[in-house]
Motif scaffolding. Sequence first.
Motif, short mmCIF file in Angstrom:
data_model
loop_
_atom_site.label_atom_id
_atom_site.label_comp_id
_atom_site.label_asym_id
_atom_site.label_seq_id
_atom_site.Cartn_x
_atom_site.Cartn_y
_atom_site.Cartn_z
N SER A 156 0.99 -0.90 -0.11
CA SER A 156 -0.29 -0.05 0.20
C SER A 156 0.86 1.26 0.26
O SER A 156 0.83 2.38 -0.34
N ARG A 157 2.24 1.21 0.04
CA ARG A 157 3.02 1.86 0.43
C ARG A 157 3.49 2.45 -0.88
O ARG A 157 4.97 2.76 -0.61
N ASN A 209 2.69 2.85 -4.28
CA ASN A 209 2.26 3.72 -5.15
C ASN A 209 2.32 2.91 -6.26
O ASN A 209 2.93 3.68 -7.47
N GLY A 267 -10.51 2.41 -3.69
CA GLY A 267 -9.36 1.94 -3.66
C GLY A 267 -8.95 3.76 -3.03
O GLY A 267 -8.02 4.17 -2.06
N HIS A 323 -8.07 5.75 0.79
CA HIS A 323 -6.66 6.24 0.95
C HIS A 323 -7.30 7.77 1.57
O HIS A 323 -7.15 8.92 1.33
N THR A 368 -9.38 9.82 -0.22
CA THR A 368 -9.48 10.72 -1.11
C THR A 368 -11.25 11.91 -1.33
O THR A 368 -12.01 11.07 -1.50
N ARG A 381 -5.29 5.31 -10.14
CA ARG A 381 -4.49 6.24 -8.81
C ARG A 381 -3.32 7.01 -9.12
O ARG A 381 -2.82 6.99 -8.03
#
Length: 368
Positions: free
Chosen positions: A73-74, A76, A99, A103, A105, A150
């Motif tokens: 998840s870290r 990118n 997703g 996060h 958004t 994303r």
Amino acid sequence: MGFLSIDNVTKSYGAVRVLHGVDIEVEEGEFLVLVGPSGCGKSTLLNMIAGLEEISSGEIRIRDRVMNGVHPSRRNIAMVFQSYALYPNMSVAKNITFGLEMHGTPKDQREAALARVAGMLQIENLLDRKPAALSGGQRQRVAMGRALVRDPDVFLFDEPLSNLDAKLRVDMRTEIKKLHARLGTTIVYVTHDQIEAMTLSTRIAVMSGGHIQQLGTPRQIYDDPANIFVAAFMGSPSMNLLPARLHVSGQGAVAEIADAEGAPLRLPVRGNFAGWDGRAVVLGIRPEALTDPGGADRAARDVVALRNRIDVTEPAGADTFVTTTLAGRDVIGRLRADAEVRAGQIADLAVNMDKAVLFDPETELRIG
């Protein structure tokens, strides 16, 4: 330093090593395809880039940041799976934006991103449907939309077209190619289909047995295979590989094979073959380099005329494939569609030796 760096990476499961010292530098905006037969390690390598598999040794870096031990998840990255992996109880719109929502958004940004990718993939009319109401190609577009929304550093594709029928695979290849041209994103794409590899990539890494057999552009891989495995794996039909004996003199070099009747046939080859006079070699000839005289490359330097018996003909629309015999082996040639040949006849053929390559039968490496 590449945008994505894979530096001497290995993977072992207990005492069994499945990846051996893989080194690849992927530049920003590049489309790298990992291709090879089942079990060669390509999906394992992709999963290590994604963080779904731990690295046994070596380093993977994205934007010069070491990814070893970093949670998926870290990283990118965004991944498109063979199975699509859509949430069946969610609408298409929700699948694409889920997703982003996780996060944190903001809603207006999620909606703007959804509108952007839905328009790009031409799925605006599907946003309220559930995955069960979609065709395979539509589900694949949704899976791609979920990745695109994303705006990741790297897109990872794990055999995304293998569940589609033949025509849809061709259509989706075109869509992915256009998408890459439009966005200029960095893509690592896994497939066992060498046609996908050739048509999609800017560079190909051919894998076998956990090793990179060759890394290069599609043209380099096809025209200048590093070894017999690459020569045989890349190309459809694959390269003809014939046992031959090399004769080297002051006038040049020739590879001697037998024609369909067993008579010696001497074919000129170009390259540095010092120390190879009289030795056994493997002669590689692509099907398109064995054709009818009218279809031969007029710019070629060494085209050898040949009369040989045709054993099988296979009309294929734009081409006619024929099977003949050279060096005691079945050999496939690619003739023009209107070439007048039939099984059992002795036909005039032309061999473009400019395209021929030689291999060491012991090491299986390219020579010359």
